[in-house]
Write a protein that holds these residues in place. Structure first.
Motif, PDB file in Angstrom:
ATOM      1  N   LEU A  39       0.881  -1.035  -0.043  1.00 12.01           N
ATOM      2  CA  LEU A  39      -0.063   0.133  -0.188  1.00 12.01           C
ATOM      3  C   LEU A  39       0.957   1.146   0.018  1.00 12.01           C
ATOM      4  O   LEU A  39       1.301   1.681   1.056  1.00 12.01           O
ATOM      5  N   ARG A  40       1.292   1.642  -1.138  1.00  6.80           N
ATOM      6  CA  ARG A  40       2.078   2.766  -1.311  1.00  6.80           C
ATOM      7  C   ARG A  40       1.333   4.213  -1.204  1.00  6.80           C
ATOM      8  O   ARG A  40       0.521   4.208  -1.570  1.00  6.80           O
ATOM      9  N   ARG A  41       2.086   5.398  -1.119  1.00  6.02           N
ATOM     10  CA  ARG A  41       1.552   6.604  -1.295  1.00  6.02           C
ATOM     11  C   ARG A  41       1.169   7.115  -2.354  1.00  6.02           C
ATOM     12  O   ARG A  41       0.466   8.097  -2.667  1.00  6.02           O
ATOM     13  N   ASP A  42       1.848   6.594  -3.402  1.00  8.71           N
ATOM     14  CA  ASP A  42       2.122   6.994  -4.620  1.00  8.71           C
ATOM     15  C   ASP A  42       1.007   6.455  -5.839  1.00  8.71           C
ATOM     16  O   ASP A  42       0.975   6.596  -6.829  1.00  8.71           O
ATOM     17  N   ALA A  85      -2.235   4.089   0.779  1.00  8.35           N
ATOM     18  CA  ALA A  85      -2.550   4.126   2.538  1.00  8.35           C
ATOM     19  C   ALA A  85      -1.307   4.837   2.995  1.00  8.35           C
ATOM     20  O   ALA A  85      -0.069   4.811   2.651  1.00  8.35           O
ATOM     21  N   ARG A 108       2.434  12.691  -3.587  1.00  6.75           N
ATOM     22  CA  ARG A 108       3.265  11.582  -4.199  1.00  6.75           C
ATOM     23  C   ARG A 108       2.396  10.859  -5.254  1.00  6.75           C
ATOM     24  O   ARG A 108       2.868  10.126  -6.342  1.00  6.75           O
ATOM     25  N   HIS A 159       0.587  13.928   2.011  1.00  6.89           N
ATOM     26  CA  HIS A 159       1.826  13.074   1.341  1.00  6.89           C
ATOM     27  C   HIS A 159       1.240  12.299   0.353  1.00  6.89           C
ATOM     28  O   HIS A 159       1.963  12.061  -0.682  1.00  6.89           O
TER      29      HIS A 159
END
Lengths: 333, 333
Positions: B152-155, B217, B234, B230
């Motif tokens: 679950l990446r921010r981007d 997430a 991103r 953020h």
């Protein structure tokens, strides 16, 4: 975490990482996601184990407040790379958590340069971090990889193994003693010794070359005899060491016998490898030393414990017994 | 590292680890070598990636000197588990580096208990550490594993994604404000709010359940709006958020509207998850919430950035615009 109020610096946490540590950061073969998310993502080589070590450096304890920040950046990473070296692990990356009284760009810039230069040299990128305000404190956690069966563990020494040491020991302690006023050195000699204290070279390449050759290993960070004691304890072995065989630099060899022994046997901050290997490996180890241009010296032999469970038997070149009353460094003693 | 002289405590570094942290340490399925060597050895699940996060906690900044050490042990690990949760990663283990003015057994014992209880609960053993003397400072580095494609990446937020929040936000900030004298709470209300501040529960199970369901997430640690920012940055997206939909406890809902908004939108120290998912996932996410007994609330929508590149558009339940002038916490601002 709980914010307590403060507002003195124009440099934000994110800008600080971007500005000073971007050149130590990169995604690559093993780093699939670097700084800027909740976690970094690493892809370790298939089938290998992950070697992990962490070290915390506190101002006034592990380094002087006025130390060259570039040297400190180097050393902060070097002591962690040294732990990977002692395990025979290949560096993959590291995290840096840092507390500073304020954002200190004039200090951070050379610190980050010293760190990044060493990180580049060992292809060990910064993958994540944390910055906060507080008394100056640096915490690196480092990751490497090693085939599980080839890891150089402390518990693997066998009776009859040779005990080896890389490089020379004691110059860092010689510098520290002069700085503290325990003894005096000429300016030139102090500069020479201080290089060992401030710019230790982690023995990563040697550690990799010793995979499958050495059995047990560790890095000499708290003094040879105390560190060797960890191998003996974890391996349930004893050792005979000829203290006159412990390798020392020409500079240290020119000091009094008492200073020589204290620095070489219990000095600390050496970051050389002490390792144990079967005697059949002598030609291979000497060849590795020649190939890498690293001095390797046999200083003793591993044996089964005797009835009195004395771990360490020291003698000099005449065969006379030497008392093992050198204390290694312990942060809470 | 450089030893500076000191000698006040009878408890050695090794004894300290053995005595207080042994119950948080164990070798097991993924930990093949724990504390006591140069490195720990970990065997991550085959084919998965390693998620890594580090956090440094400084006395007087992240926690009060008189905080219950058991709660601090819990929170020290909880904030790191929360970073794994936000990545959808399963905990594997952690390292702890700790600086203390002295060896402080009366403090360390409950601290280690609070830490070990949470470590046990999430099968996340202590695999290595460092102890040193210095101003009190705690640095945890944590390792988890996640199939790379499910992280679950921010981007990863997409236009049209719902924005969700777990649990309720703002109680930790409500407690902090009362402790600081910014507002007053009854003793009973303060005790309730203080539980959120001192004993945050990392949303590890929710993070695992959201693999393949949510796209982006993060965990809400520095205030919802700043943290959501953020993701937007991103992912190169903007968001519309209904501030009245941001979930808050009955306790917070009983405070003035100004306190409610400050605490829920910019409070920090919440350790809930904020995540983005396609609208087709609504039934699945609601089912996950029901199954785990965790409240999940939709608070807004992701969109492409507008011409003015405003990232965050806030409105209330009447549709009226709300100024996004809440600052999130930055350690160097």
């Amino acid at each position: 975490m709980t914010p307590t109020s403060s507002s003195t610096s124009p440099l934000s946490e994110f800008a600080l990482i971007d500005r000073f540590f971007a050149h130590a950061t990169r995604e690559g073969e093993h780093v699939t996601l670097g700084i800027g998310d909740d976690c970094a993502l690493l892809r370790p080589p298939a089938g290998e184990q992950l070697a992990i070590s962490t070290d915390m450096l506190v101002e006034g304890r592990h380094f002087f407040a006025d130390v060259d920040p570039r040297a400190l950046g180097h050393k902060t990473l070097a002591v962690n790379l040294s732990d990977l070296a002692a395990m025979g692990a290949r560096p993959l990356g590291f995290t840096l958590a840092i507390a500073l009284p304020d954002s200190q760009p004039a200090w951070l810039s050379p610190f980050a340069e010293g760190l990044a230069a060493l990180a580049d040299r060992y292809a060990c990128p910064l993958v994540g971090g944390d910055t906060t305000r507080g008394p100056r404190n640096l915490c690196v956690t480092i990751f490497g990889s090693v085939p599980g069966a080839q890891a150089l563990r402390r518990d693997a020494a066998q009776p009859g193994d040779d005990i080896w040491v890389s490089g020379t020991l004691g110059d860092a302690r010689l510098a520290l003693g002069a700085i503290r006023g325990e003894w005096t050195l000429s300016d030139g000699d102090l500069a020479l010794a201080r290089r060992a204290l401030d710019w230790p070279e982690p023995q990563v390449t040697l550690g990799l070359a010793l995979r499958g050759v050495a059995r047990a290993a560790l890095d000499v960070s708290d003094g040879l005899l105390g560190d060797l004691g960890h191998i003996l304890e974890r391996s349930s072995m004893s050792a005979r060491v000829n203290v006159d065989d412990v390798p020392r630099s020409a500079l240290l060899a020119a000091q009094t016998p008492a200073i020589q022994r204290m620095c070489a046997l219990a000095g600390g901050d050496d970051y050389q490898l002490c390792f144990c290997a079967g005697s059949a490996q002598r030609p291979r180890i000497e060849a590795i030393g020649n190939e890498l241009g690293i001095r390797v010296t046999r200083i003793g032999t591993i044996a089964l414990p005797d009835a009195r469970r004395t771990r360490l038997h020291l003698h000099d070149k005449t065969g006379a017994s030497v008392a093992a009353d050198f204390k290694s460094f312990d942060h809470f003693q």
